[in-house]
Design an enzyme around this catalytic site. Sequence first.
Site, PDB file in Angstrom:
ATOM      1  N   ALA A   1       0.785  -1.209   0.002  1.00 26.48           N
ATOM      2  CA  ALA A   1       0.101  -0.013  -0.029  1.00 26.48           C
ATOM      3  C   ALA A   1       0.871   1.268  -0.103  1.00 26.48           C
ATOM      4  O   ALA A   1       2.226   1.115  -0.031  1.00 26.48           O
ATOM      5  CB  ALA A   1      -0.927   0.172   1.122  1.00 26.48           C
TER       6      ALA A   1
ATOM      7  N   GLY B   1       4.027   1.219   2.516  1.00 25.22           N
ATOM      8  CA  GLY B   1       4.969   0.167   2.134  1.00 25.22           C
ATOM      9  C   GLY B   1       5.574   0.625   0.740  1.00 25.22           C
ATOM     10  O   GLY B   1       6.822   0.505   0.695  1.00 25.22           O
TER      11      GLY B   1
ATOM     12  N   VAL C   1       1.697  -4.018   6.854  1.00 29.56           N
ATOM     13  CA  VAL C   1       0.191  -4.116   6.655  1.00 29.56           C
ATOM     14  C   VAL C   1      -0.554  -3.375   7.908  1.00 29.56           C
ATOM     15  O   VAL C   1       0.058  -3.047   9.051  1.00 29.56           O
ATOM     16  CB  VAL C   1      -0.070  -5.466   6.612  1.00 29.56           C
ATOM     17  CG1 VAL C   1       0.390  -6.283   5.289  1.00 29.56           C
ATOM     18  CG2 VAL C   1       0.296  -6.569   7.822  1.00 29.56           C
TER      19      VAL C   1
ATOM     20  N   ASN D   1       1.883   1.011  12.701  1.00 35.50           N
ATOM     21  CA  ASN D   1       1.780   1.501  14.102  1.00 35.50           C
ATOM     22  C   ASN D   1       1.057   0.642  14.750  1.00 35.50           C
ATOM     23  O   ASN D   1       0.235   0.667  15.369  1.00 35.50           O
ATOM     24  CB  ASN D   1       0.728   2.694  14.183  1.00 35.50           C
ATOM     25  CG  ASN D   1       1.509   4.296  13.619  1.00 35.50           C
ATOM     26  OD1 ASN D   1       2.574   4.159  14.115  1.00 35.50           O
ATOM     27  ND2 ASN D   1       0.761   5.130  13.114  1.00 35.50           N
TER      28      ASN D   1
ATOM     29  N   SER E   1       7.820   7.463  11.141  1.00 36.80           N
ATOM     30  CA  SER E   1       6.926   8.838  11.041  1.00 36.80           C
ATOM     31  C   SER E   1       7.166   9.562  10.080  1.00 36.80           C
ATOM     32  O   SER E   1       8.257   9.602   9.496  1.00 36.80           O
ATOM     33  CB  SER E   1       7.051   9.559  12.505  1.00 36.80           C
ATOM     34  OG  SER E   1       6.244  10.842  12.522  1.00 36.80           O
TER      35      SER E   1
ATOM     36  N   LYS F   1       7.414   5.554  19.359  1.00 34.87           N
ATOM     37  CA  LYS F   1       6.553   6.033  18.525  1.00 34.87           C
ATOM     38  C   LYS F   1       5.252   6.228  18.859  1.00 34.87           C
ATOM     39  O   LYS F   1       4.612   7.281  18.530  1.00 34.87           O
ATOM     40  CB  LYS F   1       6.383   5.060  16.987  1.00 34.87           C
ATOM     41  CG  LYS F   1       5.497   5.215  16.032  1.00 34.87           C
ATOM     42  CD  LYS F   1       5.964   6.664  15.288  1.00 34.87           C
ATOM     43  CE  LYS F   1       5.235   7.061  13.970  1.00 34.87           C
ATOM     44  NZ  LYS F   1       3.573   7.306  14.137  1.00 34.87           N
TER      45      LYS F   1
ATOM     46  N   HIS G   1       5.595   9.674  20.738  1.00 33.94           N
ATOM     47  CA  HIS G   1       5.583  10.489  19.403  1.00 33.94           C
ATOM     48  C   HIS G   1       4.125  11.012  19.025  1.00 33.94           C
ATOM     49  O   HIS G   1       3.892  12.091  19.011  1.00 33.94           O
ATOM     50  CB  HIS G   1       6.299  10.139  18.349  1.00 33.94           C
ATOM     51  CG  HIS G   1       6.317  10.804  17.013  1.00 33.94           C
ATOM     52  ND1 HIS G   1       5.047  10.385  16.094  1.00 33.94           N
ATOM     53  CD2 HIS G   1       6.906  11.809  16.447  1.00 33.94           C
ATOM     54  CE1 HIS G   1       5.090  11.511  15.240  1.00 33.94           C
ATOM     55  NE2 HIS G   1       6.224  12.210  15.190  1.00 33.94           N
ATOM     56  N   ASN G   2       3.333  10.208  18.727  1.00 36.12           N
ATOM     57  CA  ASN G   2       2.013  10.278  18.207  1.00 36.12           C
ATOM     58  C   ASN G   2       1.048  11.077  19.458  1.00 36.12           C
ATOM     59  O   ASN G   2       0.446  11.947  19.025  1.00 36.12           O
ATOM     60  CB  ASN G   2       1.065   9.071  17.895  1.00 36.12           C
ATOM     61  CG  ASN G   2       1.786   8.589  16.525  1.00 36.12           C
ATOM     62  OD1 ASN G   2       2.931   8.933  16.201  1.00 36.12           O
ATOM     63  ND2 ASN G   2       0.890   7.965  15.723  1.00 36.12           N
TER      64      ASN G   2
ATOM     65  N   GLU H   1       2.094  14.381  19.280  1.00 38.39           N
ATOM     66  CA  GLU H   1       1.774  15.144  17.997  1.00 38.39           C
ATOM     67  C   GLU H   1       0.021  15.584  18.358  1.00 38.39           C
ATOM     68  O   GLU H   1      -0.368  16.452  17.985  1.00 38.39           O
ATOM     69  CB  GLU H   1       1.596  13.825  16.754  1.00 38.39           C
ATOM     70  CG  GLU H   1       0.747  14.270  15.519  1.00 38.39           C
ATOM     71  CD  GLU H   1       0.954  12.870  14.707  1.00 38.39           C
ATOM     72  OE1 GLU H   1       2.100  12.262  14.419  1.00 38.39           O
ATOM     73  OE2 GLU H   1      -0.250  12.471  14.441  1.00 38.39           O
TER      74      GLU H   1
ATOM     75  N   LYS I   1      -6.953   7.098  15.031  1.00 41.12           N
ATOM     76  CA  LYS I   1      -6.718   5.802  14.700  1.00 41.12           C
ATOM     77  C   LYS I   1      -6.341   4.925  16.159  1.00 41.12           C
ATOM     78  O   LYS I   1      -6.321   3.907  16.058  1.00 41.12           O
ATOM     79  CB  LYS I   1      -5.589   5.582  13.762  1.00 41.12           C
ATOM     80  CG  LYS I   1      -6.178   6.189  12.237  1.00 41.12           C
ATOM     81  CD  LYS I   1      -5.372   5.497  11.129  1.00 41.12           C
ATOM     82  CE  LYS I   1      -5.614   6.197   9.903  1.00 41.12           C
ATOM     83  NZ  LYS I   1      -4.759   7.364   9.995  1.00 41.12           N
TER      84      LYS I   1
ATOM     85  N   ARG J   1      -9.755   9.783  52.268  1.00 43.37           N
ATOM     86  CA  ARG J   1      -9.529   8.546  51.981  1.00 43.37           C
ATOM     87  C   ARG J   1      -9.337   7.577  53.309  1.00 43.37           C
ATOM     88  O   ARG J   1      -9.997   6.360  53.549  1.00 43.37           O
ATOM     89  CB  ARG J   1      -8.357   8.170  51.491  1.00 43.37           C
ATOM     90  CG  ARG J   1      -8.361   8.557  49.897  1.00 43.37           C
ATOM     91  CD  ARG J   1      -7.051   8.356  48.987  1.00 43.37           C
ATOM     92  NE  ARG J   1      -6.854   7.126  48.847  1.00 43.37           N
ATOM     93  CZ  ARG J   1      -5.756   6.139  49.291  1.00 43.37           C
ATOM     94  NH1 ARG J   1      -5.037   7.091  50.209  1.00 43.37           N
ATOM     95  NH2 ARG J   1      -5.531   5.163  49.052  1.00 43.37           N
TER      96      ARG J   1
HETATM   97  C1  6PG Z   1       3.265   9.740  11.930  1.00 42.01           C
HETATM   98  C2  6PG Z   1       1.898   9.944  12.295  1.00 42.01           C
HETATM   99  C3  6PG Z   1       0.989   8.640  11.650  1.00 42.01           C
HETATM  100  C4  6PG Z   1      -0.470   8.686  11.901  1.00 42.01           C
HETATM  101  C5  6PG Z   1      -1.108   9.623  12.031  1.00 42.01           C
HETATM  102  C6  6PG Z   1      -2.703   9.532  12.056  1.00 42.01           C
HETATM  103  O1  6PG Z   1       4.107   9.895  12.690  1.00 42.01           O
HETATM  104  O2  6PG Z   1       3.730   9.811  10.656  1.00 42.01           O
HETATM  105  O3  6PG Z   1       1.774   9.885  13.466  1.00 42.01           O
HETATM  106  O4  6PG Z   1       1.686   7.608  12.109  1.00 42.01           O
HETATM  107  O5  6PG Z   1      -0.961   7.448  11.674  1.00 42.01           O
HETATM  108  O6  6PG Z   1      -0.980  10.746  12.555  1.00 42.01           O
HETATM  109  O7  6PG Z   1      -2.985   9.454  13.475  1.00 42.01           O
HETATM  110  P1  6PG Z   1      -4.507   9.803  13.881  1.00 42.01           P
HETATM  111  O8  6PG Z   1      -5.317   8.865  12.904  1.00 42.01           O
HETATM  112  O9  6PG Z   1      -4.648   8.937  15.130  1.00 42.01           O
HETATM  113  O10 6PG Z   1      -4.615  10.998  14.150  1.00 42.01           O
END
Ligand code: 6PG
Length: 476
Positions: free
Chosen positions: A11, A14, A74, A102, A128, A182, A185-186, A189, A260, A446
């Site tokens: 895809a 890849g 995949v 991921n 990324s 990673k 990282h997200n 993000e 995602k 508590r």
């Molecule tokens: C990257 C991104 C990538 C991720 C998108 C979508 O580092 O290239 O993080 O891996 O798939 O950012 O993420 P969401 O759909 O969760 O926003």
Amino acid sequence: AKADIGLTGLAVMGSNLARNMARNGSTVAVHNRTTSKMTDFLDQHGDEGDFVGSESLEDFVASIEKPRAIIVMVKAGAATDAVVDELTPLLDEGDIVVDAGNAHYEDTLRRQQALEEKGLHFVGMGVSGGEVGALEGPSIMVGGSDHAYERLGPIVEKIAAQVDGTPCATHVGPDGAGHFVKMVHNGIEYADMQLIAEAYDLLRSVLGLSPAELAGIFREWNEGELESFLIEMTADVLEHEDAETGKPFVDVVLDQAEQKGTGRWTVQTALELGVPVTGIAEATFARSVSGHAEQRAAAQGKFGAAQTAGVEVDKEQFVSDVRDALYAAKVVAYAQGFDQIVEGSNTHDWDVTPGDMATIWRGGCIIRAKFLDRIREAYEAEPDLTTLMTQDFFADAIEQGEPGWRRVVVAATESGVPVPAFASSLSYFDALRRDRLPAALIQGLRDNFGAHTYQRADKDGTFHTLWAGDKSEVDA
Ligand code: 6PG
């Protein structure tokens, strides 16, 4: 001659990775479950480098130099397991299976253990940079054994983005370390984008600026310390007009942010590790709030938009305040993300070097930013940094930004603009620096309702107060 490396799953991500490797001198064996995808790939890109196409998985495996390195690109989850299960019987001891999707790092841990029992190596590799990055130079976070990195490292370091001659790829640590990093990282993000979105919303709502005018502001910010891929892209998106209606693009897009799952994983993992990644959590929840159309409609029907007095601000001052707030809150979000990396590494004995993550995030990845060089320097100067926030450079940024940051949160509150990430990061900062937190009261409650015991600030031990009795204190 045999191929240097194999890739199955052609895809977009890849196929772009395969092209990148071939363009950088590797002979790449390619395979796809649906053979036509592989032949189409060779038709379109076969002249970009040396490829060996195979229709069957057996021929594909046989075409690769031993110990084999095979990238699986995949869908995360069941699809990855299916391909790995099909591949493993065809492999020989020492061969390396690389999952470049991921994946959740716990899946990577599980797969690594399963393959290790068979004498094989499994690499969870975070990539990324999206589709363009995969082709032109991504940031690559490699987990797995030293043996695997010896074989894979030279290839991935060549295809990665390069900053000041340093590749944005490294061996993060064993087994799940690459995918863990990673994931964080997200998460960062998500926080980064939420902060940008809040800045946009505030400037637009409070100052009444148009998206095109706002694009100009973000472009200006991109000249300074906020310089980053996402800020630059924000200007592009804000400037863009919808072809059909001629309206600003941001005004025709449905305002429900999707995900995602990597942001959610970051928060779930942070909860388990006990790391307060409040910025990432608020960013993830903000997406979730946006998607709850029924609750939003119900609240709008009942309350309407927030009735506010309308805040009076000086335009120039406000723009500068929002920039300061964005920068300070960004420092907090990154500090929290790096805390999570350190904690994850300690928990799993990965021995991750946090500064190296800043180094390989300077280019290629979605959160690439000038600012990451400062993070790299901070960890270089002090590898065991307790929190990035107190390191001189960032402490200065926070201190300088603090007055504006507070004014922005006040203005947002007064004008009914939601700023969960700006506000929660400020609260986090305030919580850290407070000499006494009301957690003491929570401990009292508590102990009162559940005899959960408490410790004292003035002496060692664990105590319980006889709340239902004479309220005397006993050793617990
Ligand atoms: C990257 C991104 C990538 C991720 C998108 C979508 O580092 O290239 O993080 O891996 O798939 O950012 O993420 P969401 O759909 O969760 O926003």
